[in-house]
Design an enzyme around this catalytic site. Structure first.
Site, PDB file in Angstrom:
ATOM      1  N   PHE A 149      62.228  76.921   7.692  1.00 34.50           N
ATOM      2  CA  PHE A 149      62.350  77.947   8.725  1.00 34.50           C
ATOM      3  C   PHE A 149      60.983  78.167   9.351  1.00 34.50           C
ATOM      4  O   PHE A 149      60.033  78.566   8.674  1.00 34.50           O
ATOM      5  CB  PHE A 149      62.886  79.284   8.199  1.00 34.50           C
ATOM      6  CG  PHE A 149      63.055  80.273   9.331  1.00 34.50           C
ATOM      7  CD1 PHE A 149      64.204  80.298  10.105  1.00 34.50           C
ATOM      8  CD2 PHE A 149      62.017  81.145   9.669  1.00 34.50           C
ATOM      9  CE1 PHE A 149      64.333  81.167  11.184  1.00 34.50           C
ATOM     10  CE2 PHE A 149      62.140  82.020  10.752  1.00 34.50           C
ATOM     11  CZ  PHE A 149      63.302  82.029  11.502  1.00 34.50           C
ATOM     12  N   ASP A 234      52.730  76.782   6.803  1.00 31.60           N
ATOM     13  CA  ASP A 234      53.270  77.951   7.497  1.00 31.60           C
ATOM     14  C   ASP A 234      53.282  79.110   6.501  1.00 31.60           C
ATOM     15  O   ASP A 234      54.161  79.216   5.655  1.00 31.60           O
ATOM     16  CB  ASP A 234      54.680  77.654   8.015  1.00 31.60           C
ATOM     17  CG  ASP A 234      55.273  78.838   8.779  1.00 31.60           C
ATOM     18  OD1 ASP A 234      54.740  79.957   8.651  1.00 31.60           O
ATOM     19  OD2 ASP A 234      56.279  78.638   9.492  1.00 31.60           O
ATOM     20  N   LYS A 263      53.338  87.831  11.338  1.00 28.28           N
ATOM     21  CA  LYS A 263      53.977  88.953  10.646  1.00 28.28           C
ATOM     22  C   LYS A 263      52.987  90.042  10.212  1.00 28.28           C
ATOM     23  O   LYS A 263      52.589  90.848  11.047  1.00 28.28           O
ATOM     24  CB  LYS A 263      54.825  88.426   9.483  1.00 28.28           C
ATOM     25  CG  LYS A 263      56.019  87.612  10.008  1.00 28.28           C
ATOM     26  CD  LYS A 263      57.163  87.478   9.032  1.00 28.28           C
ATOM     27  CE  LYS A 263      58.413  86.995   9.743  1.00 28.28           C
ATOM     28  NZ  LYS A 263      58.819  85.646   9.347  1.00 28.28           N
TER      29      LYS A 263
HETATM   30  C1  LIG Z   1      59.250  84.664  10.478  1.00 27.80           C
HETATM   31  C2  LIG Z   1      58.763  83.287  10.344  1.00 27.80           C
HETATM   32  C3  LIG Z   1      58.408  82.518  11.473  1.00 27.80           C
HETATM   33  C4  LIG Z   1      58.649  82.982  12.893  1.00 27.80           C
HETATM   34  O1  LIG Z   1      57.973  84.138  13.218  1.00 27.80           O
HETATM   35  P1  LIG Z   1      58.440  84.971  14.518  1.00 27.80           P
HETATM   36  O2  LIG Z   1      57.377  86.025  14.654  1.00 27.80           O
HETATM   37  O3  LIG Z   1      59.779  85.535  14.205  1.00 27.80           O
HETATM   38  O4  LIG Z   1      58.478  84.034  15.655  1.00 27.80           O
HETATM   39  C5  LIG Z   1      57.893  81.257  11.262  1.00 27.80           C
HETATM   40  N1  LIG Z   1      57.732  80.769  10.017  1.00 27.80           N
HETATM   41  C6  LIG Z   1      58.064  81.470   8.912  1.00 27.80           C
HETATM   42  C7  LIG Z   1      57.841  80.882   7.570  1.00 27.80           C
HETATM   43  C8  LIG Z   1      58.607  82.751   9.037  1.00 27.80           C
HETATM   44  O5  LIG Z   1      58.980  83.417   7.949  1.00 27.80           O
END
Ligand SMILES: *Cc1c(COP(=O)(O)O)cnc(C)c1O
Length: 410
Positions: A149, A234, A263
């Protein structure tokens, strides 16, 4: 304690009706309409209090409406909010300095949402592939993992393996290959001479808090170094204290070439993300080749600076490790037939239920009645990720509610 009875013509119902009528139905939220937050707590429009066990998918690690971040936001909003990068602002350089020092990075690219950070890293690493690694034009390949994700943009859902996330949205961009998460041989056999990067979550969050086998990330690191492949971690969800360390890579004893954070970088006040680079990847970007109107704006930078400062100064990372271990241990000791597995690191925890338990959603609804807000993930998992400011008594209280719901629904 929230009451089980729902007022047929209450404020909440009216707001939910309007949302249904006017909004795109791309979410299926738990029906609680929140109007206030403080620390680990949230209140709904009827005044019921809940302990937040989702933290906006780890964007509010610092707790809701952290007073110091709030103060910074108000102060900065009254001075200067946006200049665009056509001009410089006095918050950008100190933000660079502080995030580089905190994470040990050499270069920073500020963006807004997490998905934008992912897209930006993809752009930079492809260019690095052509200019530095010598990959032939338009042949760059990026390896990603099954059940990944990384956000919701077209570029990103194009390499998702989730049919719900990608179905109906094609055609998608080429240049991505999928390898099974946690399987080092699968990763190795997907590499070609045109592989420029491996993009991976150190712990898969949306997939249900999936921790790779011991040694996997270390081997990945070694292979990437040996084959001149950029390792992009990520850490948008795992980063900034969520797993009990600043970055989840620390559990593995590795250092990524490119780290993505978002985040909690703003403590939930504002969309702020960043691409952090330890190699020369970001160095390939020249003026005009990439940008963002809001990226690196003074309001975002000021908020992020305070959000990072309180994370460290107030011991939230250590608290995440301590309360996380205590919470996980407590969950493991709950004697409920439905519990198949409890997994997690720090305050990033999932309780996986037996498929016969009828799905995690009804557990989340029952927890809501007990004053806990949780999110079901992938049908059979309950994700538990409270703000990192949760104290021992609050953790204990959570455990009592989990115990009561898990055993009652057995
Ligand atoms: C939430 C998330 C994203 C995307 O972030 P957004 O601010 O919603 O675009 C990307 N990678 C990971 C692992 C996430 O948990």
């Amino acid at each position: 304690m929230p009451s089980a009875a729902t007022d047929q013509f209450g404020v909440a119902d009216e707001l939910i009706r309007t949302e249904r009528l006017l909004g795109a139905h791309n979410y299926k939220p738990i029906d609680v309409v929140l109007s206030r937050g403080e620390g680990v707590y949230l209140w709904d429009v009827d005044g019921n209090r809940y302990l937040d066990c989702l933290s906006a998918y780890s964007a509010v690690n610092q707790g809701h409406c952290h007073p110091k971040i709030l103060e910074t936001m108000i102060e900065q909003a009254g001075k200067l909010t946006l200049t665009s990068r056509a001009f410089r602002n006095d918050q950008l350089a100190p933000f660079y300095e502080e995030i580089a020092e905190l994470t040990g990075s050499h270069k920073v690219l500020p963006m807004n949402s997490g998905a934008e950070a992912v897209e930006s890293a993809i752009k930079a690493v492809r260019k690095w592939g052509y200019e530095v690694k010598g990959v032939p034009e338009d042949k760059a390949e990026i390896i990603v993992c099954s059940n990944n994700f990384h956000g919701r943009t077209l570029g990103v859902v194009g390499f998702s393996t989730d049919p719900v996330a990608r179905g109906g949205f094609g055609p998608f961009a080429p240049g991505f290959k999928v390898a099974e998460f946690g399987n080092i041989d699968a990763f190795k056999s997907t590499i070609t001479e045109n592989t420029v990067a491996f993009l991976v979550e150190p712990i898969q969050g949306e997939a249900g808090v999936i921790i790779p086998p011991d040694g996997y990330m270390k081997e990945v690191r070694e292979v990437c170094t040996a084959r001149n492949i950029t390792l992009i971690l990520d850490e948008i969800q795992t980063g900034l204290g969520r797993t009990g360390r600043l970055l989840a890579e620390e559990h593995e004893g590795i250092v990524a070439d490119v780290t993505l954070v978002g985040k909690a970088l703003s403590g939930g006040f504002y969309p702020v993300s960043a691409v952090l680079s330890n190699s020369d990847v970001l160095g390939v970007l020249q003026p005009g080749q990439h940008g963002s109107t809001f990226g690196g704006n003074p309001l975002a930078c000021a908020i992020a600076r305070t959000a990072m400062r309180v994370l460290v100064e107030e011991g939230m990372i250590e608290n995440s490790a301590e309360q996380g271990a205590y919470l996980k241990d407590g969950l493991e000791n709950i004697r409920a037939n439905a519990v198949r597995e409890v997994r997690g690191r720090g305050l990033m925890i999932a309780v996986e239920l037996d498929p016969s338990a009828g799905g995690a959603r009804r557990y989340c609804e029952a927890l809501k009645q007990k004053g806990i807000l949780c999110k079901d993930t992938h049908e059979h998992s309950i994700r538990i990720a409270p703000p990192l400011v949760i104290d021992h008594d609050q953790t204990d209280w959570c455990l009592e509610q989990f115990d009561s719901v898990l055993t009652a629904l057995d």
